[in-house]
Design a protein around this motif. Sequence first.
Motif, PDB file in Angstrom:
ATOM      1  N   GLY A   1       0.865  -1.171   0.000  1.00  0.00           N
ATOM      2  CA  GLY A   1       0.000   0.000   0.000  1.00  0.00           C
ATOM      3  C   GLY A   1       0.900   1.218   0.000  1.00  0.00           C
ATOM      4  N   MET A   2       1.098   1.791   1.160  1.00  0.00           N
ATOM      5  CA  MET A   2       2.084   2.852   1.341  1.00  0.00           C
ATOM      6  C   MET A   2       2.953   2.378   2.501  1.00  0.00           C
ATOM      7  SD  MET A   2       1.807   6.900   2.082  1.00  0.00           S
ATOM      8  CE  MET A   2       1.790   7.465   0.397  1.00  0.00           C
ATOM      9  N   PRO A   3       4.096   1.800   2.204  1.00  0.00           N
ATOM     10  CA  PRO A   3       4.907   1.161   3.242  1.00  0.00           C
ATOM     11  C   PRO A   3       5.508   2.164   4.231  1.00  0.00           C
ATOM     12  CG  PRO A   3       5.989   1.060   1.106  1.00  0.00           C
ATOM     13  CD  PRO A   3       4.647   1.658   0.882  1.00  0.00           C
ATOM     14  N   MET A   4       5.138   2.014   5.492  1.00  0.00           N
ATOM     15  CA  MET A   4       5.601   2.900   6.551  1.00  0.00           C
ATOM     16  C   MET A   4       7.119   2.889   6.667  1.00  0.00           C
ATOM     17  SD  MET A   4       4.814   5.144   8.737  1.00  0.00           S
ATOM     18  CE  MET A   4       3.072   5.018   8.950  1.00  0.00           C
ATOM     19  N   VAL A   5       7.741   1.748   6.462  1.00  0.00           N
ATOM     20  CA  VAL A   5       9.196   1.668   6.607  1.00  0.00           C
ATOM     21  C   VAL A   5       9.913   2.560   5.597  1.00  0.00           C
ATOM     22  CG1 VAL A   5       9.571  -0.354   5.110  1.00  0.00           C
ATOM     23  CG2 VAL A   5      11.113   0.083   7.042  1.00  0.00           C
ATOM     24  N   VAL A   6       9.325   2.766   4.441  1.00  0.00           N
ATOM     25  CA  VAL A   6       9.920   3.660   3.440  1.00  0.00           C
ATOM     26  C   VAL A   6       9.828   5.107   3.921  1.00  0.00           C
ATOM     27  CG1 VAL A   6       9.759   4.519   1.067  1.00  0.00           C
ATOM     28  CG2 VAL A   6       9.509   2.068   1.542  1.00  0.00           C
ATOM     29  N   LEU A   7       8.686   5.494   4.456  1.00  0.00           N
ATOM     30  CA  LEU A   7       8.544   6.847   5.012  1.00  0.00           C
ATOM     31  C   LEU A   7       9.526   7.063   6.160  1.00  0.00           C
ATOM     32  CD1 LEU A   7       4.650   7.143   5.059  1.00  0.00           C
ATOM     33  CD2 LEU A   7       6.244   8.019   3.353  1.00  0.00           C
ATOM     34  N   GLU A   8       9.676   6.058   6.990  1.00  0.00           N
ATOM     35  CA  GLU A   8      10.629   6.153   8.101  1.00  0.00           C
ATOM     36  C   GLU A   8      12.048   6.311   7.567  1.00  0.00           C
ATOM     37  OE1 GLU A   8       7.976   3.380  11.152  1.00  0.00           O
ATOM     38  OE2 GLU A   8       9.549   2.450   9.951  1.00  0.00           O
ATOM     39  N   ALA A   9      12.387   5.523   6.568  1.00  0.00           N
ATOM     40  CA  ALA A   9      13.738   5.596   6.006  1.00  0.00           C
ATOM     41  C   ALA A   9      14.002   6.970   5.400  1.00  0.00           C
ATOM     42  CB  ALA A   9      13.931   4.503   4.949  1.00  0.00           C
ATOM     43  N   LEU A  10      13.082   7.474   4.600  1.00  0.00           N
ATOM     44  CA  LEU A  10      13.271   8.779   3.971  1.00  0.00           C
ATOM     45  C   LEU A  10      13.404   9.882   5.019  1.00  0.00           C
ATOM     46  CD1 LEU A  10      10.755   8.514   0.993  1.00  0.00           C
ATOM     47  CD2 LEU A  10      13.259   8.329   0.908  1.00  0.00           C
ATOM     48  N   SER A  11      12.564   9.819   6.053  1.00  0.00           N
ATOM     49  CA  SER A  11      12.625  10.861   7.083  1.00  0.00           C
ATOM     50  C   SER A  11      13.933  10.827   7.851  1.00  0.00           C
ATOM     51  CB  SER A  11      11.445  10.734   8.051  1.00  0.00           C
ATOM     52  OG  SER A  11      11.585   9.593   8.873  1.00  0.00           O
ATOM     53  N   LEU A  12      14.579   9.677   7.878  1.00  0.00           N
ATOM     54  CA  LEU A  12      15.866   9.530   8.566  1.00  0.00           C
ATOM     55  C   LEU A  12      17.054   9.735   7.627  1.00  0.00           C
ATOM     56  CD1 LEU A  12      14.833   6.478  10.741  1.00  0.00           C
ATOM     57  CD2 LEU A  12      15.321   8.784  11.580  1.00  0.00           C
ATOM     58  N   GLY A  13      16.763  10.033   6.354  1.00  0.00           N
ATOM     59  CA  GLY A  13      17.828  10.306   5.399  1.00  0.00           C
ATOM     60  C   GLY A  13      18.406   9.081   4.728  1.00  0.00           C
ATOM     61  N   THR A  14      17.652   7.991   4.702  1.00  0.00           N
ATOM     62  CA  THR A  14      18.143   6.738   4.120  1.00  0.00           C
ATOM     63  C   THR A  14      17.495   6.502   2.751  1.00  0.00           C
ATOM     64  OG1 THR A  14      18.399   5.837   6.338  1.00  0.00           O
ATOM     65  CG2 THR A  14      18.398   4.256   4.529  1.00  0.00           C
ATOM     66  N   PRO A  15      18.292   6.469   1.678  1.00  0.00           N
ATOM     67  CA  PRO A  15      17.762   6.227   0.331  1.00  0.00           C
ATOM     68  C   PRO A  15      17.141   4.824   0.215  1.00  0.00           C
ATOM     69  CG  PRO A  15      20.048   6.956   0.251  1.00  0.00           C
ATOM     70  CD  PRO A  15      19.736   6.664   1.679  1.00  0.00           C
ATOM     71  N   CYS A  16      16.240   4.657  -0.749  1.00  0.00           N
ATOM     72  CA  CYS A  16      15.487   3.409  -0.876  1.00  0.00           C
ATOM     73  C   CYS A  16      15.608   2.790  -2.271  1.00  0.00           C
ATOM     74  CB  CYS A  16      14.013   3.678  -0.586  1.00  0.00           C
ATOM     75  SG  CYS A  16      13.712   4.292   1.074  1.00  0.00           S
ATOM     76  N   PHE A  17      15.678   1.467  -2.291  1.00  0.00           N
ATOM     77  CA  PHE A  17      15.647   0.676  -3.522  1.00  0.00           C
ATOM     78  C   PHE A  17      14.343  -0.102  -3.471  1.00  0.00           C
ATOM     79  CE2 PHE A  17      17.485  -3.254  -5.805  1.00  0.00           C
ATOM     80  CZ  PHE A  17      17.201  -2.739  -7.056  1.00  0.00           C
ATOM     81  N   LEU A  18      13.383   0.292  -4.326  1.00  0.00           N
ATOM     82  CA  LEU A  18      12.023  -0.223  -4.237  1.00  0.00           C
ATOM     83  C   LEU A  18      11.535  -0.812  -5.541  1.00  0.00           C
ATOM     84  CD1 LEU A  18      10.434   2.919  -2.512  1.00  0.00           C
ATOM     85  CD2 LEU A  18      11.411   0.920  -1.388  1.00  0.00           C
ATOM     86  N   SER A  19      10.566  -1.697  -5.438  1.00  0.00           N
ATOM     87  CA  SER A  19       9.896  -2.208  -6.632  1.00  0.00           C
ATOM     88  C   SER A  19       8.771  -1.250  -7.010  1.00  0.00           C
ATOM     89  CB  SER A  19       9.323  -3.605  -6.362  1.00  0.00           C
ATOM     90  OG  SER A  19       8.350  -3.539  -5.343  1.00  0.00           O
ATOM     91  N   VAL A  20       8.353  -1.328  -8.262  1.00  0.00           N
ATOM     92  CA  VAL A  20       7.261  -0.476  -8.729  1.00  0.00           C
ATOM     93  C   VAL A  20       5.987  -0.727  -7.921  1.00  0.00           C
ATOM     94  CG1 VAL A  20       8.107  -0.150 -11.078  1.00  0.00           C
ATOM     95  CG2 VAL A  20       6.654  -2.102 -10.564  1.00  0.00           C
ATOM     96  N   ASN A  21       5.870  -1.873  -7.339  1.00  0.00           N
ATOM     97  CA  ASN A  21       4.679  -2.237  -6.575  1.00  0.00           C
ATOM     98  C   ASN A  21       4.647  -1.622  -5.183  1.00  0.00           C
ATOM     99  OD1 ASN A  21       4.327  -3.770  -8.817  1.00  0.00           O
ATOM    100  ND2 ASN A  21       4.790  -5.706  -7.858  1.00  0.00           N
TER     101      ASN A  21
END
Length: 153
Positions: free
Chosen positions: A68-88
């Motif tokens: 859906g909207m993964p909370m862990v990605v929001l947490e990572a971005l807010s902490l300054g951590t770049p993300c490698f994600l699937s289109v899904n």
Amino acid sequence: MDFIIDVFEKENCNLEIYGPIDKNYENFFKNRIKKISNIHYKGEIYNKEKFELIASSKGLVLLSRSEGMPMVVLEALSLGTPCFLSVNSNMDDYIIDYETGVITELDLLIAKQKLQSFLGMINNNNSSEYCKVTCKEYFKWDAEKIISAYRKV
């Protein structure tokens, strides 16, 4: 989980996996990764330990078949951590617009190529600041506007 292992296997980087493993898949998973020197399962972590780990990590990987909207990605971005994600992951716009990570298809060849782009990105010192800006721009909540809109309803 199997796709992440396929993508990272034999790559010149380390992957640490955290979180619960489905009991039906646990033996297969652990037997498979014990033969792979660059992939390590670390178990479950929560609360302060989780945030400290995300903040100190070079990147976060979430190659999911459906989110859906993964909370862990929001947490990572807010902490300054770049993300490698699937289109899904449903976070494409946020990641692409601010160059805070890399989005990949769930195709092994494409994902391995995109992983190389991600590895190059996380060595860029500016990526952490871009992540924080993304959260500030996209996910800020203006309480007054929300309350006003609610009262109108």
